[in-house]
Enzyme design. Structure first.
Site, PDB file in Angstrom:
ATOM      1  N   TYR A 100     -12.939  32.031 -78.211  1.00 27.67           N
ATOM      2  CA  TYR A 100     -14.153  31.336 -78.675  1.00 27.67           C
ATOM      3  C   TYR A 100     -15.403  31.916 -78.015  1.00 27.67           C
ATOM      4  CZ  TYR A 100     -17.738  27.695 -78.686  1.00 27.67           C
ATOM      5  OH  TYR A 100     -18.928  27.026 -78.783  1.00 27.67           O
ATOM      6  N   LYS A 114     -18.767  34.147 -79.543  1.00 25.63           N
ATOM      7  CA  LYS A 114     -20.193  33.837 -79.337  1.00 25.63           C
ATOM      8  C   LYS A 114     -20.915  35.064 -78.766  1.00 25.63           C
ATOM      9  CE  LYS A 114     -20.447  29.550 -80.702  1.00 25.63           C
ATOM     10  NZ  LYS A 114     -21.214  29.195 -81.896  1.00 25.63           N
ATOM     11  N   SER A 146     -23.319  29.442 -76.550  1.00 29.57           N
ATOM     12  CA  SER A 146     -22.697  28.541 -75.577  1.00 29.57           C
ATOM     13  C   SER A 146     -22.729  29.152 -74.190  1.00 29.57           C
ATOM     14  CB  SER A 146     -21.241  28.310 -75.988  1.00 29.57           C
ATOM     15  OG  SER A 146     -20.544  27.662 -74.953  1.00 29.57           O
TER      16      SER A 146
HETATM   17  P1  NAD Z   1     -18.920  20.519 -84.921  1.00 30.93           P
HETATM   18  O1  NAD Z   1     -17.542  20.966 -85.230  1.00 30.93           O
HETATM   19  O2  NAD Z   1     -19.168  19.046 -84.825  1.00 30.93           O
HETATM   20  O3  NAD Z   1     -19.967  21.106 -85.960  1.00 30.93           O
HETATM   21  C1  NAD Z   1     -19.775  22.339 -86.600  1.00 30.93           C
HETATM   22  C2  NAD Z   1     -19.977  22.090 -88.081  1.00 30.93           C
HETATM   23  O4  NAD Z   1     -19.761  23.328 -88.756  1.00 30.93           O
HETATM   24  C3  NAD Z   1     -18.986  21.082 -88.652  1.00 30.93           C
HETATM   25  O5  NAD Z   1     -19.681  20.121 -89.419  1.00 30.93           O
HETATM   26  C4  NAD Z   1     -18.062  21.927 -89.506  1.00 30.93           C
HETATM   27  O6  NAD Z   1     -17.556  21.214 -90.614  1.00 30.93           O
HETATM   28  C5  NAD Z   1     -18.967  23.075 -89.893  1.00 30.93           C
HETATM   29  N1  NAD Z   1     -18.259  24.300 -90.226  1.00 30.93           N
HETATM   30  C6  NAD Z   1     -17.208  24.852 -89.585  1.00 30.93           C
HETATM   31  N2  NAD Z   1     -16.831  25.973 -90.208  1.00 30.93           N
HETATM   32  C7  NAD Z   1     -17.690  26.143 -91.253  1.00 30.93           C
HETATM   33  C8  NAD Z   1     -17.805  27.113 -92.277  1.00 30.93           C
HETATM   34  N3  NAD Z   1     -16.971  28.169 -92.345  1.00 30.93           N
HETATM   35  N4  NAD Z   1     -18.779  26.965 -93.201  1.00 30.93           N
HETATM   36  C9  NAD Z   1     -19.623  25.906 -93.143  1.00 30.93           C
HETATM   37  N5  NAD Z   1     -19.548  24.957 -92.205  1.00 30.93           N
HETATM   38  C10 NAD Z   1     -18.587  25.076 -91.276  1.00 30.93           C
HETATM   39  O7  NAD Z   1     -19.365  21.243 -83.581  1.00 30.93           O
HETATM   40  P2  NAD Z   1     -20.683  21.031 -82.725  1.00 30.93           P
HETATM   41  O8  NAD Z   1     -20.286  20.495 -81.408  1.00 30.93           O
HETATM   42  O9  NAD Z   1     -21.702  20.334 -83.516  1.00 30.93           O
HETATM   43  O10 NAD Z   1     -21.106  22.535 -82.503  1.00 30.93           O
HETATM   44  C11 NAD Z   1     -22.116  23.151 -83.272  1.00 30.93           C
HETATM   45  C12 NAD Z   1     -22.314  24.566 -82.788  1.00 30.93           C
HETATM   46  O11 NAD Z   1     -22.665  24.527 -81.409  1.00 30.93           O
HETATM   47  C13 NAD Z   1     -21.056  25.421 -82.877  1.00 30.93           C
HETATM   48  O12 NAD Z   1     -21.440  26.714 -83.261  1.00 30.93           O
HETATM   49  C14 NAD Z   1     -20.523  25.408 -81.461  1.00 30.93           C
HETATM   50  O13 NAD Z   1     -19.788  26.564 -81.186  1.00 30.93           O
HETATM   51  C15 NAD Z   1     -21.808  25.357 -80.655  1.00 30.93           C
HETATM   52  N6  NAD Z   1     -21.625  24.773 -79.325  1.00 30.93           N
HETATM   53  C16 NAD Z   1     -21.125  23.500 -79.200  1.00 30.93           C
HETATM   54  C17 NAD Z   1     -20.921  22.973 -77.932  1.00 30.93           C
HETATM   55  C18 NAD Z   1     -20.345  21.586 -77.747  1.00 30.93           C
HETATM   56  O14 NAD Z   1     -19.859  21.291 -76.651  1.00 30.93           O
HETATM   57  N7  NAD Z   1     -20.379  20.707 -78.731  1.00 30.93           N
HETATM   58  C19 NAD Z   1     -21.236  23.728 -76.802  1.00 30.93           C
HETATM   59  C20 NAD Z   1     -21.771  24.999 -76.970  1.00 30.93           C
HETATM   60  C21 NAD Z   1     -21.958  25.506 -78.242  1.00 30.93           C
END
Ligand code: NAD
Ligand code: UDP
Length: 336
Positions: free
Chosen positions: A150, A154, A126
């Protein structure tokens, strides 16, 4: 035969779009998710959009035994690791859970990948790892000063992955620093459906326009930006997903760890996003200026030149498309 790609967190917001784009590009995705922040109801939609069966495994990414079974049962060639916890505010209150899932998950995954001889990994990092930037746009070599637990999880995982690649040249790792993923699949069938009240701007605008929330609190009207509101680099989630496909293709020819910004490379203020959203939905968004949110920065947007050069990727969908697609998803119910 199509390369099989394990997508951890493949039922989530970003992961679900990645699954569809991987399938469109000719890969065979397999989803692993524990549905902590998603629902299995996404899976039939993934199959419909991908036009192929998408095997899915309900498991925790920290569970090495469950991971071993996945690598045993499927001919995994590479992994996209999206699973994790992502709520900045919650991370301050639950540091143990955030380090455990985000850092512990990456360690368990890398360990089992090593055992299975699978060395290609795309990791969801991120732009929050940068914290307050000194200069705009933000290049990958900017200092890393994350403000939140958080963001620090990362940064730790990034360091871990770069160390792995330094110690063993077999690894092929892309560390993708997402700026602000937003919008939804253009079909209206996939979108952000996190549990609880959304914290991010575009999902909040969806709920306000739909009458589910009353008004937008604009976190600060006195930032040193053109209109006084915060500026971010909003990136359509399908552009982001295409970036993962581009990274996967790049890793087929590149060893080592590669850290890349994925952003559109331009900033929009909160007021600009509100105006674009009003245009997309044809409604007026009730809003009021509120105090700044702790930990926020005035402005940041990506220097996406490295991704353009190495991955031959750039964002193609603008803010208006982001808002139109987010609103289509909301009008379809905004949930699974
Ligand atoms: P999200 O919460 O929609 O997706 C994450 C998924 O991981 C979910 O389906 C959740 O059920 C699953 N999960 C959580 N803990 C778990 C575990 N212990 N074992 C298996 N599955 C697990 O979030 P997102 O927005 O799709 O983000 C995906 C990735 O991208 C994350 O790592 C997040 O940190 C990163 N990210 C997201 C954003 C954003 O703004 N959406 C920005 C930067 C980085
Ligand atoms: N924002 C806002 N009100 C909200 C949520 C967000 O004014 O209820 C602003 C926030 O201050 C930032 C921008 O919208 O300038 C994007 O915030 P978001 O939480 O979506 O992403 P962030 O960049 O903080 O991860």
């Amino acid at each position: 035969m199509a390369d099989t790609i394990l997508v951890t967190g493949g039922a989530g917001y970003v992961g679900s779009h990645v699954v569809v784009e991987l399938a469109k590009a000719g890969y065979a995705p397999v989803v692993l998710d524990n549905f902590a922040n998603s629902t299995p109801a996404v899976l039939p939609r993934l199959q419909a959009l991908a036009g192929r069966p998408i095997p899915s495994v309900t498991a925790d990414v920290r569970d090495a035994a469950a991971l071993r079974a996945v690598f045993h049962d499927h001919p995994i060639a590479a992994v996209v690791h999206c699973a994790g916890l992502k709520a900045v505010g919650e991370s301050q209150e639950r540091p143990l859970a955030y380090y455990d899932v985000n850092v512990g998950g990456a360690i368990a995954l890398a360990e089992v990948m090593g055992e299975a001889g699978v060395a290609t990994l795309v990791f969801s990092s991120s732009a929050t790892v940068y914290g307050q930037p000194d200069h705009l746009p933000v290049p990958e070599d900017a200092p890393l000063r994350p403000h939140s637990v958080y963001g620090r999880t990362k940064r730790v995982v990034e360091d871990f992955l770069r160390d792995l690649a330094k110690a063993n040249d077999n690894w092929r790792i892309a560390i993708l620093r997402y700026f602000n993923p937003a919008g939804a699949h253009s079909s209206g069938m996939l979108g952000e459906a996190s549990r609880g009240k959304p914290a991010n701007l575009v999902p909040l605008l969806c709920k306000i326009a739909a009458g589910e929330l009353a008004e937008l609190a604009i976190y600060g009207g006195d930032w040193p930006t053109a209109d006084g509101t915060g500026v971010r680099d909003y990136l359509h989630v399908q552009d982001l997903a295409e970036g993962h496909v581009a990274a996967m293709r790049y890793l087929a020819k590149a060893h080592g760890a590669h850290t890349l910004n994925l952003g559109a490379g331009r900033g929009h203020s909160v007021m600009e996003v509100v105006a674009a959203f009003e245009k997309a939905c044809g409604r007026t968004i009730a809003k009021a200026v509120a105090p700044r949110r702790p930990g926020d920065v005035a402005a940041y947007y990506a220097d996406p030149a490295r991704a353009a050069k190495l991955l031959e990727w750039r964002a193609s969908r603008d803010l208006q498309v982001i808002c139109a697609d987010a609103w289509r998803w909301q009008r379809n119910g905004g949930r699974y």
